[in-house]
Scaffold this motif. Structure first.
Motif, PDB file in Angstrom:
ATOM      1  N   THR A   1       6.290  -1.650 -11.981  1.00 42.50           N
ATOM      2  CA  THR A   1       6.390  -2.837 -12.859  1.00 42.50           C
ATOM      3  C   THR A   1       6.204  -3.177 -14.285  1.00 42.50           C
ATOM      4  O   THR A   1       6.001  -4.283 -14.692  1.00 42.50           O
TER       5      THR A   1
ATOM      6  N   GLN B   1      -1.530  -1.237   6.783  1.00 41.41           N
ATOM      7  CA  GLN B   1      -2.495  -2.243   6.112  1.00 41.41           C
ATOM      8  C   GLN B   1      -3.107  -1.025   5.111  1.00 41.41           C
ATOM      9  O   GLN B   1      -2.322  -1.619   4.022  1.00 41.41           O
TER      10      GLN B   1
ATOM     11  N   GLU C   1       3.889  -0.639  -6.561  1.00 38.63           N
ATOM     12  CA  GLU C   1       5.044  -1.747  -7.096  1.00 38.63           C
ATOM     13  C   GLU C   1       4.634  -2.320  -8.578  1.00 38.63           C
ATOM     14  O   GLU C   1       5.450  -2.548  -9.827  1.00 38.63           O
ATOM     15  N   THR C   2       3.907  -2.914  -8.340  1.00 41.33           N
ATOM     16  CA  THR C   2       2.883  -3.912  -9.308  1.00 41.33           C
ATOM     17  C   THR C   2       2.695  -2.772 -10.887  1.00 41.33           C
ATOM     18  O   THR C   2       2.702  -3.059 -11.757  1.00 41.33           O
TER      19      THR C   2
ATOM     20  N   GLU D   1      -7.246  -3.971  -3.987  1.00 42.19           N
ATOM     21  CA  GLU D   1      -7.294  -5.788  -3.851  1.00 42.19           C
ATOM     22  C   GLU D   1      -7.191  -5.954  -5.638  1.00 42.19           C
ATOM     23  O   GLU D   1      -6.571  -6.861  -5.909  1.00 42.19           O
TER      24      GLU D   1
ATOM     25  N   LEU E   1       0.382  -0.275   3.570  1.00 44.74           N
ATOM     26  CA  LEU E   1       0.870  -1.237   2.641  1.00 44.74           C
ATOM     27  C   LEU E   1      -0.060  -2.057   1.569  1.00 44.74           C
ATOM     28  O   LEU E   1       1.318  -2.310   0.901  1.00 44.74           O
ATOM     29  N   LEU E   2      -0.945  -1.623   1.353  1.00 43.12           N
ATOM     30  CA  LEU E   2      -1.885  -2.261   0.446  1.00 43.12           C
ATOM     31  C   LEU E   2      -1.629  -0.622  -0.916  1.00 43.12           C
ATOM     32  O   LEU E   2      -1.030  -1.368  -2.292  1.00 43.12           O
TER      33      LEU E   2
ATOM     34  N   LEU F   1      -4.643  -5.290  -7.825  1.00 45.22           N
ATOM     35  CA  LEU F   1      -4.272  -6.615  -7.669  1.00 45.22           C
ATOM     36  C   LEU F   1      -4.515  -7.590  -8.940  1.00 45.22           C
ATOM     37  O   LEU F   1      -3.380  -8.080  -9.551  1.00 45.22           O
TER      38      LEU F   1
ATOM     39  N   MET G   1       1.320   0.518  -1.496  1.00 39.86           N
ATOM     40  CA  MET G   1       2.592   0.153  -1.749  1.00 39.86           C
ATOM     41  C   MET G   1       2.436  -0.866  -3.347  1.00 39.86           C
ATOM     42  O   MET G   1       3.065  -0.668  -3.943  1.00 39.86           O
ATOM     43  N   ARG G   2       1.786  -2.318  -2.105  1.00 37.35           N
ATOM     44  CA  ARG G   2       1.930  -3.223  -3.257  1.00 37.35           C
ATOM     45  C   ARG G   2       1.269  -2.714  -4.444  1.00 37.35           C
ATOM     46  O   ARG G   2       1.736  -3.115  -5.591  1.00 37.35           O
ATOM     47  N   VAL G   3       0.457  -2.184  -4.760  1.00 41.05           N
ATOM     48  CA  VAL G   3      -0.263  -1.719  -5.426  1.00 41.05           C
ATOM     49  C   VAL G   3       0.676  -0.648  -6.818  1.00 41.05           C
ATOM     50  O   VAL G   3       0.932  -1.146  -7.792  1.00 41.05           O
TER      51      VAL G   3
END
Length: 170
Positions: free
Chosen positions: A24, A10, A20-21, A160, A13-14, A163, A16-18
């Protein structure tokens, strides 16, 4: 996610989200860490391709390191202490000034098992996020558990929060 202990999967995954954000948003990240000892930078750089959006990390554990590496003022440390909103705010500003990043995260806290006081018990952590345009957000969190649990929850809260701050970008 930060209200419970997350697994390594987890956490990855968090991160990875950071990543990607950040990618972009065309921003690079700098970390300024005390109580996590570089764990935020470690989890970020575990992600393949992180060199495209991670600039550098500072581990400033002692007050002297916070002053020398990040420009935290001695007066701030004397008045508010290392574990304070004022200190993490100066840590983020210093990290941005000393890097090529567009966003910074800073953490300073009391992971335990000792070091707590009645005003700042073990598990007290201050976090800050700052964008290059000066937008700053700080918060105080109180985590439970042993040293590892407090540090892990701090890493999750830092990611978090990134993000959340990045969502404010146009």
């Amino acid at each position: 996610m930060s209200s419970k202990i997350v697994s390594d999967v987890q956490l990855d995954l968090l991160a990875m989200r950071v990543g990607e954000t950040l990618r972009t948003s065309d921003l690079r990240l700098v970390t300024a860490e005390s109580c996590t000892g570089g764990w935020i930078a470690k989890i970020i750089t575990d992600i393949p391709g992180s060199s495209g959006w991670f600039d550098q990390g500072f581990v400033a554990y002692s007050n002297t390191a916070k002053m020398d590496s990040l420009g935290v003022k001695e007066a701030t440390l004397a008045e508010w202490g290392a574990v304070s909103a004022e200190t993490v705010a100066e840590m983020t500003a210093g990290a941005l000034q000393r890097s090529g990043a567009g966003v910074a995260v800073a953490v300073s806290g009391i992971a335990g098992p000792d070091g707590g006081t009645p005003d700042k018990p073990v598990g007290t952590v201050y976090l800050a996020w700052m964008l290059e345009d000066g937008l700053l957000h700080t918060e105080c969190r109180h985590f439970v558990g042993d040293r590892v649990a407090v540090r892990r929850q701090t890493v999750v809260a830092a990611l978090e929060g990134l993000l959340d701050v990045l969502a404010l970008q146009p």
